[in-house]
Design a protein around this motif. Structure first.
Motif, PDB file in Angstrom:
ATOM      1  N   VAL A  88       0.849  -1.191   0.000  1.00  0.00           N
ATOM      2  CA  VAL A  88       0.000   0.000   0.000  1.00  0.00           C
ATOM      3  C   VAL A  88       0.887   1.245   0.000  1.00  0.00           C
ATOM      4  O   VAL A  88       0.627   2.215  -0.720  1.00  0.00           O
ATOM      5  CB  VAL A  88      -0.944   0.001   1.224  1.00  0.00           C
ATOM      6  N   GLY A  89       1.984   1.181   0.780  1.00  0.00           N
ATOM      7  CA  GLY A  89       2.959   2.279   0.796  1.00  0.00           C
ATOM      8  C   GLY A  89       3.474   2.558  -0.613  1.00  0.00           C
ATOM      9  O   GLY A  89       3.591   3.720  -1.028  1.00  0.00           O
ATOM     10  N   GLU A  90       3.742   1.503  -1.351  1.00  0.00           N
ATOM     11  CA  GLU A  90       4.218   1.632  -2.737  1.00  0.00           C
ATOM     12  C   GLU A  90       3.207   2.375  -3.609  1.00  0.00           C
ATOM     13  O   GLU A  90       3.559   3.283  -4.362  1.00  0.00           O
ATOM     14  CB  GLU A  90       4.369   0.217  -3.309  1.00  0.00           C
ATOM     15  N   ASN A 126      -5.861  -2.797 -13.937  1.00  0.00           N
ATOM     16  CA  ASN A 126      -6.939  -2.389 -13.037  1.00  0.00           C
ATOM     17  C   ASN A 126      -8.300  -2.742 -13.607  1.00  0.00           C
ATOM     18  O   ASN A 126      -8.409  -3.124 -14.760  1.00  0.00           O
ATOM     19  CB  ASN A 126      -6.882  -0.872 -12.832  1.00  0.00           C
ATOM     20  N   PHE A 127      -9.320  -2.628 -12.803  1.00  0.00           N
ATOM     21  CA  PHE A 127     -10.673  -2.515 -13.354  1.00  0.00           C
ATOM     22  C   PHE A 127     -11.412  -1.373 -12.675  1.00  0.00           C
ATOM     23  O   PHE A 127     -11.116  -1.021 -11.535  1.00  0.00           O
ATOM     24  CB  PHE A 127     -11.445  -3.839 -13.347  1.00  0.00           C
ATOM     25  N   TYR A 128     -12.376  -0.835 -13.386  1.00  0.00           N
ATOM     26  CA  TYR A 128     -12.959   0.434 -13.002  1.00  0.00           C
ATOM     27  C   TYR A 128     -14.453   0.304 -12.772  1.00  0.00           C
ATOM     28  O   TYR A 128     -15.179  -0.244 -13.593  1.00  0.00           O
ATOM     29  CB  TYR A 128     -12.686   1.451 -14.122  1.00  0.00           C
ATOM     30  N   ASP A 129     -14.910   0.798 -11.593  1.00  0.00           N
ATOM     31  CA  ASP A 129     -16.338   0.796 -11.300  1.00  0.00           C
ATOM     32  C   ASP A 129     -16.840   2.227 -11.345  1.00  0.00           C
ATOM     33  O   ASP A 129     -16.589   3.047 -10.486  1.00  0.00           O
ATOM     34  CB  ASP A 129     -16.577   0.190  -9.916  1.00  0.00           C
ATOM     35  N   ASN A 130     -17.569   2.485 -12.388  1.00  0.00           N
ATOM     36  CA  ASN A 130     -18.068   3.798 -12.705  1.00  0.00           C
ATOM     37  C   ASN A 130     -18.888   4.450 -11.580  1.00  0.00           C
ATOM     38  O   ASN A 130     -18.768   5.648 -11.321  1.00  0.00           O
ATOM     39  CB  ASN A 130     -18.968   3.636 -13.931  1.00  0.00           C
ATOM     40  N   ALA A 131     -19.708   3.626 -10.888  1.00  0.00           N
ATOM     41  CA  ALA A 131     -20.692   4.183  -9.952  1.00  0.00           C
ATOM     42  C   ALA A 131     -20.049   5.002  -8.836  1.00  0.00           C
ATOM     43  O   ALA A 131     -20.573   6.031  -8.429  1.00  0.00           O
ATOM     44  CB  ALA A 131     -21.541   3.060  -9.365  1.00  0.00           C
ATOM     45  N   THR A 134     -10.001  -0.399  -9.016  1.00  0.00           N
ATOM     46  CA  THR A 134      -9.396  -1.504  -8.275  1.00  0.00           C
ATOM     47  C   THR A 134      -8.105  -1.901  -8.976  1.00  0.00           C
ATOM     48  O   THR A 134      -8.120  -2.326 -10.126  1.00  0.00           O
ATOM     49  CB  THR A 134     -10.360  -2.699  -8.192  1.00  0.00           C
ATOM     50  N   VAL A 135      -7.001  -1.711  -8.256  1.00  0.00           N
ATOM     51  CA  VAL A 135      -5.693  -1.972  -8.840  1.00  0.00           C
ATOM     52  C   VAL A 135      -5.258  -3.386  -8.497  1.00  0.00           C
ATOM     53  O   VAL A 135      -5.331  -3.806  -7.341  1.00  0.00           O
ATOM     54  CB  VAL A 135      -4.667  -0.948  -8.302  1.00  0.00           C
ATOM     55  N   LYS A 136      -4.823  -4.112  -9.511  1.00  0.00           N
ATOM     56  CA  LYS A 136      -4.329  -5.475  -9.269  1.00  0.00           C
ATOM     57  C   LYS A 136      -2.821  -5.430  -9.054  1.00  0.00           C
ATOM     58  O   LYS A 136      -2.070  -5.110  -9.964  1.00  0.00           O
ATOM     59  CB  LYS A 136      -4.639  -6.369 -10.477  1.00  0.00           C
ATOM     60  N   ARG A 174      -3.690  -8.128  -2.753  1.00  0.00           N
ATOM     61  CA  ARG A 174      -3.608  -8.566  -4.152  1.00  0.00           C
ATOM     62  C   ARG A 174      -4.363  -7.576  -5.043  1.00  0.00           C
ATOM     63  O   ARG A 174      -4.000  -7.346  -6.182  1.00  0.00           O
ATOM     64  CB  ARG A 174      -4.172  -9.981  -4.293  1.00  0.00           C
ATOM     65  N   THR A 175      -5.443  -7.024  -4.466  1.00  0.00           N
ATOM     66  CA  THR A 175      -6.094  -5.886  -5.120  1.00  0.00           C
ATOM     67  C   THR A 175      -6.199  -4.765  -4.092  1.00  0.00           C
ATOM     68  O   THR A 175      -6.393  -5.039  -2.905  1.00  0.00           O
ATOM     69  CB  THR A 175      -7.509  -6.229  -5.624  1.00  0.00           C
ATOM     70  N   ILE A 176      -6.066  -3.533  -4.552  1.00  0.00           N
ATOM     71  CA  ILE A 176      -6.226  -2.377  -3.663  1.00  0.00           C
ATOM     72  C   ILE A 176      -7.209  -1.414  -4.321  1.00  0.00           C
ATOM     73  O   ILE A 176      -7.079  -1.094  -5.503  1.00  0.00           O
ATOM     74  CB  ILE A 176      -4.866  -1.669  -3.428  1.00  0.00           C
TER      75      ILE A 176
END
Ligand code: ATP
Ligand code: MG
Length: 478
Positions: free
Chosen positions: A8-10, A59-64, A69-71, A80-82
């Motif tokens: 997460v620091g990265e 990543n994947f993106y949730d528009n709402a 979400t970064v892999k 593993r995802t943030i």
């Protein structure tokens, strides 16, 4: 205090190095300040979704919600995802459920202002600097759940926050600040607008906490329980007969408390809570001799309705209903036969019997009796073990009498039985010989032995049966 997870620091530093502000935020900050390991890490930043996607292409993106979400594909599953969400501020809520619109905010302070409780409204940057405009750190050390800003406003915006307040108070072992508590009590009825699924998820977390009983009592004291488990409230003030010192309500709660203290599974806890839910409707008479005939069957029907209304998965519904339905199984040492124990196993299912016994233990302890597992229950466990295991017999062998007759070419007669018994006695000493090939070979050798030699096998089998039984009795202490 624990530290920000290196991964997460990265992520935070990547954002910072590209000219953005970035923070770990919400539950994860609360958790590390409490020395607890977060279940997930959330990041918030002044970068917009397109920019975040640019900096973290995987990543994947949730528009709402604008959440990216970064892999990271890190070895540690927690990161593993943030989830990275731009600073947000929420618009008006007209339905006590969803904000009408989600708008991006300029500062971290604005973002924190939309969050529910002060302890959830802290952010931390990569270098460990805490952003805490609402006194979350102080509330954390005082163990207080307090709404951010005006409690009435925050609760009426989103009624689920009432459940969340009780949930955090229960799981974190905190108390709810007076103003917030008053707001809960005042607006409890708004819970009717919240979906069953969201209520269910919070209720499950409350029941799964060691202090679940306190949580249910808090739901009752605030008036929320009326909108979650109204049937359970029917037991409030309902006195029982000479076998009980507690009211139906208190007994249900104490039974569940036992399961929570023992760390039993969710279905067991729920079944404990609901096990006597049918009592108020089946109560006949008053005082020391009142009765509750069929409260188990009535309770099981009620439990099904409750569990289905709360949208629990079918498997969980069935598990809870089954336990409530059979919690009254009769057992008395010496009076109950092996066949009635077999019937209980057939009704409940061998794989669910342990849970039923756990409920029964809770039932006892919840009645104010000192011992969870008295001789009677131990004896039942022993009987269940006994009838659910095949007895030692020649059926355990990989060959039968027919095989022996065919292979040795001898006619039916007592000798076949003697040979089988001898094979069994030997297989009990050395289970590895229990293969078709080895047994038949050995049968050939035994064919030549005298009847007197073979007869000693029966005694050896009896000894094995005896010692198995002794082991079992020792195991259950009966
Ligand atoms: P946990 O993950 O341990 O259940 P959490 O605090 O992380 O607890 P989440 O539901 O994961 O809870 O939400 C993350 C953060 O989002 C919260 O800490 C809080 O700041 C904010 N949040 C979540 N739900 C709400 C809500 N209904 N109203 C306002 N803020 C919320
Ligand atoms: Mg969380």
């Amino acid at each position: 205090m624990l530290e920000i997870h290196p991964k997460v620091g990265e992520v935070l530093r990547t954002l910072e190095e590209n000219g953005h502000r970035a923070y770990a935020v919400g539950g994860c900050v609360r958790d590390i300040m409490m020395e607890r390991h977060p279940t997930d890490w959330d990041v918030t930043t002044d970068a917009r979704p397109e920019r975040i996607q640019e900096l973290f292409p995987d990543n994947f993106y949730d528009n709402a919600f604008g959440t990216v979400t970064v892999k990271t594909r890190d070895d540690d599953p927690i990161v593993r995802t943030i989830q990275i969400t731009p600073f947000r501020i929420e618009g008006r809520y007209t339905d006590q459920r969803h904000p009408d619109e989600v708008t991006f905010a300029k500062t971290i302070e604005e973002d924190l202002s939309r969050r529910d409780f002060t302890v959830n409204a802290m952010a931390m940057s990569a270098d460990g600097t805490l952003v805490d405009p609402y006194g979350g750190r102080d509330d954390l050390s005082a163990k207080i759940i307090r709404a951010v800003g005006d409690a009435d406003t925050r609760i009426t915006e989103d009624a689920l926050r009432m459940m969340r307040a009780v949930r955090f108070a229960t799981t974190l072992d905190f108390s709810i600040h007076d103003d917030t508590l008053r707001a809960l009590t005042r607006h409890a009825a708004l819970l009717e607008r919240i979906s069953a699924e969201r209520i269910r998820d919070e209720l499950t977390k409350i029941l799964n906490a060691p202090r679940a009983m306190h949580g249910i009592q808090l739901l009752e004291d605030t008036g929320l329980l009326r909108f979650i488990l109204p049937e359970l409230r029917e037991g409030v003030g309902v006195e029982q007969n000479l076998h009980h010192i507690y009211t139906v309500w208190e007994h249900n709660l104490r039974t569940m408390h036992y399961a929570a203290q023992k760390g039993y599974s969710f279905p067991v806890r729920m079944a404990c809570l609901l096990h006597d839910v049918g009592k108020p409707r089946t109560k006949r008479g008053e005082g020391r001799h009142c009765t509750f005939y069929a409260h188990d069957a009535v309770g099981a029907t009620m439990a099904r309705k409750i569990m289905e209304r709360l949208k629990y998965p079918g498997e969980t519904v069935d598990a809870v209903v089954r336990l409530v339905r059979y919690h009254m199984f009769y057992y008395s040492v010496g009076e109950v036969t092996e066949s009635s124990v077999r019937r209980l196993i057939a009704n409940v299912g061998l794989e669910h019997i342990d849970d039923l016994l756990r409920l029964r233990e809770g039932d006892r302890i919840g009645s104010g009796t000192p011992k969870a597992v008295p001789y009677k229950l131990r004896h039942l466990k022993y009987m269940i073990d006994k009838v659910s295991h095949d007895p030692i017999s020649v059926k355990m062998l990989k060959v039968n009498g027919q095989d022996i007759m065919e292979v040795l070419g001898i006619p039916p007669g007592p000798k076949i039985g003697l040979i089988l018994n001898t094979l069994l006695a030997e297989a009990l000493d050395d289970p590895t010989i229990n293969t078709r090939e080895l047994l038949l070979k050995r049968a050939g050798e035994l064919d030549a032995a005298s009847a007197a030699d073979l007869k000693s096998a029966l005694e050896r089998i009896e000894q094995a049966r005896d010692s198995e039984e002794k082991e079992r009795m020792k195991k259950y202490y009966v």
